[in-house]
Write a protein that holds these residues in place. Sequence first.
Motif, mmCIF file in Angstrom:
data_model
loop_
_atom_site.group_PDB
_atom_site.id
_atom_site.type_symbol
_atom_site.label_atom_id
_atom_site.label_comp_id
_atom_site.label_asym_id
_atom_site.label_seq_id
_atom_site.Cartn_x
_atom_site.Cartn_y
_atom_site.Cartn_z
ATOM 1 N N THR A 1 -17.054 -5.758 -3.862
ATOM 2 C CA THR A 1 -16.860 -4.958 -2.648
ATOM 3 C C THR A 1 -17.994 -5.169 -1.651
ATOM 4 O O THR A 1 -17.813 -4.948 -0.458
ATOM 5 N N THR B 1 -18.934 -9.765 1.893
ATOM 6 C CA THR B 1 -18.164 -9.738 3.146
ATOM 7 C C THR B 1 -17.070 -10.799 3.163
ATOM 8 O O THR B 1 -15.976 -10.550 3.684
ATOM 9 N N VAL C 1 -14.140 -9.436 1.086
ATOM 10 C CA VAL C 1 -13.400 -8.408 1.814
ATOM 11 C C VAL C 1 -12.550 -9.062 2.905
ATOM 12 O O VAL C 1 -11.382 -8.706 3.095
ATOM 13 N N PHE D 1 -11.635 0.668 -3.199
ATOM 14 C CA PHE D 1 -11.190 -0.509 -2.440
ATOM 15 C C PHE D 1 -9.751 -0.854 -2.811
ATOM 16 O O PHE D 1 -8.906 -1.069 -1.936
ATOM 17 N N ARG E 1 -6.775 -0.379 -0.025
ATOM 18 C CA ARG E 1 -6.145 -1.619 0.449
ATOM 19 C C ARG E 1 -4.791 -1.856 -0.210
ATOM 20 O O ARG E 1 -4.140 -2.838 0.047
#
Length: 170
Positions: free
Chosen positions: A64, A67, A70, A106, A110
């Motif tokens: 998580t 970057t 993600v 997350f 998502r």
Amino acid sequence: MKLPRWIAPVLLVAVLGAGAGLAYQSLTRRDVAPQVDYVLLDGSTKNSSAAWPGKVMLVNFWATSCTTCVHEMPQVIATHQKYKDKGFDTLAVAMSYDPPAYVANFAESRQLPFGVAIDNTGEIAQRFGKVQLTPTTFLINKRGEIVKRFVGAPDFAALHQTIEKLLAES
């Protein structure tokens, strides 16, 4: 005793031919994906040797705090959605240093449509060749062979072409 002149070239050709054969074998031989046990966020326990045969698998090591991970996740989701009904599956493996609450949040926020495992001990990453960098993604064919390893975000158009070829194999 003196050897005939033609012996040296014949031996050279034989040695080069054997070397070429070994090089070709190493290019065509693929590593077999390791057998791993893992626990998904829903608490179910899975084993790769039972769950993966006959499927094309995408195993994505991520965090998580990464970057790039993600950023690429919507494309991983889209890839999963595109091929899931054709014998394709995805496993997202959260790295051992990723707090489980962050991973669960997350995955829920998502709405990740595939299995998410937390590699608490680091054993899954270890078995896949000491994965340390995220994202690292493995593409595995129906026979359980690692076809491709991506470090960083893959070229998703090329990945889709490879997935389609693998799905077409018997």
